[in-house]
Design a protein around this motif. Structure first.
Motif, PDB file in Angstrom:
ATOM      1  N   ILE A  41       0.835  -1.206   0.000  1.00 31.02           N
ATOM      2  CA  ILE A  41       0.000   0.000   0.000  1.00 31.02           C
ATOM      3  C   ILE A  41       0.870   1.258   0.000  1.00 31.02           C
ATOM      4  N   VAL A  42       1.886   1.289   0.846  1.00 30.49           N
ATOM      5  CA  VAL A  42       2.775   2.453   0.902  1.00 30.49           C
ATOM      6  C   VAL A  42       3.516   2.631  -0.425  1.00 30.49           C
ATOM      7  N   ALA A  43       3.984   1.535  -1.003  1.00 29.87           N
ATOM      8  CA  ALA A  43       4.695   1.615  -2.281  1.00 29.87           C
ATOM      9  C   ALA A  43       3.777   2.132  -3.388  1.00 29.87           C
ATOM     10  N   LEU A  44       2.524   1.684  -3.416  1.00 28.38           N
ATOM     11  CA  LEU A  44       1.576   2.174  -4.419  1.00 28.38           C
ATOM     12  C   LEU A  44       1.290   3.661  -4.241  1.00 28.38           C
ATOM     13  N   VAL A  45       1.106   4.091  -3.005  1.00 32.18           N
ATOM     14  CA  VAL A  45       0.833   5.506  -2.748  1.00 32.18           C
ATOM     15  C   VAL A  45       2.029   6.359  -3.165  1.00 32.18           C
ATOM     16  N   VAL A  46       3.228   5.923  -2.818  1.00 30.88           N
ATOM     17  CA  VAL A  46       4.427   6.669  -3.197  1.00 30.88           C
ATOM     18  C   VAL A  46       4.583   6.709  -4.713  1.00 30.88           C
ATOM     19  N   ALA A  47       4.340   5.581  -5.381  1.00 35.11           N
ATOM     20  CA  ALA A  47       4.448   5.532  -6.839  1.00 35.11           C
ATOM     21  C   ALA A  47       3.442   6.478  -7.498  1.00 35.11           C
ATOM     22  N   LEU A  48       2.227   6.510  -6.996  1.00 35.52           N
ATOM     23  CA  LEU A  48       1.215   7.411  -7.563  1.00 35.52           C
ATOM     24  C   LEU A  48       1.572   8.872  -7.328  1.00 35.52           C
ATOM     25  N   ILE A  49       2.060   9.177  -6.150  1.00 39.83           N
ATOM     26  CA  ILE A  49       2.436  10.563  -5.852  1.00 39.83           C
ATOM     27  C   ILE A  49       3.568  11.020  -6.777  1.00 39.83           C
ATOM     28  N   VAL A  50       4.563  10.186  -6.968  1.00 36.63           N
ATOM     29  CA  VAL A  50       5.699  10.562  -7.821  1.00 36.63           C
ATOM     30  C   VAL A  50       5.263  10.675  -9.283  1.00 36.63           C
ATOM     31  N   GLY A  51       4.505   9.701  -9.774  1.00 38.28           N
ATOM     32  CA  GLY A  51       4.051   9.738 -11.166  1.00 38.28           C
ATOM     33  C   GLY A  51       3.186  10.944 -11.461  1.00 38.28           C
ATOM     34  N   PHE A  52       2.199  11.201 -10.599  1.00 39.06           N
ATOM     35  CA  PHE A  52       1.329  12.350 -10.811  1.00 39.06           C
ATOM     36  C   PHE A  52       2.058  13.663 -10.548  1.00 39.06           C
ATOM     37  N   GLY A  53       3.052  13.639  -9.673  1.00 35.08           N
ATOM     38  CA  GLY A  53       3.856  14.839  -9.441  1.00 35.08           C
ATOM     39  C   GLY A  53       4.652  15.236 -10.675  1.00 35.08           C
ATOM     40  N   PHE A  54       5.297  14.255 -11.308  1.00 36.09           N
ATOM     41  CA  PHE A  54       6.005  14.540 -12.550  1.00 36.09           C
ATOM     42  C   PHE A  54       5.049  15.013 -13.635  1.00 36.09           C
TER      43      PHE A  54
END
Length: 90
Positions: free
Chosen positions: A8-21
């Motif tokens: 769950i933490v890895a998915l949230v971090v991945a989404l934050i980074v992808g949408f941030g870029f």
């Protein structure tokens, strides 16, 4: 940390980074060499370089690669977060 919270933490971090870029690239106009807003502000034409005038928006050469950049960066950072949250043996 157990497996499910790590996922769950890895998915949230991945989404934050992808949408941030994605947000950063959209905000800075990385998709366009000459954007539609620049054309509108220039009353129908914008001088792109000396002697050249653009009357239509011009997409950047890297515009088609941007979604891959967002996805790959999100996946890599999510994988790194998943790896870093593993339980270490003493």
């Amino acid at each position: 940390m157990s497996f499910i919270p790590r996922i769950i933490v890895a998915l949230v971090v991945a989404l934050i980074v992808g949408f941030g870029f994605m947000y950063y690239d959209k905000k800075t106009g990385a998709e366009w060499v000459v954007s539609p807003e620049q054309i509108a502000a220039g009353n129908g034409s914008v001088e792109t370089r000396p002697g050249t005038v653009a009357v239509r928006a011009i997409r950047s050469e890297i515009a088609d690669v941007l979604p891959y950049k967002w996805a790959i960066s999100g996946i890599l950072v999510g994988g790194l977060a998943f790896f870093m949250l593993r339980r270490r043996n003493a």
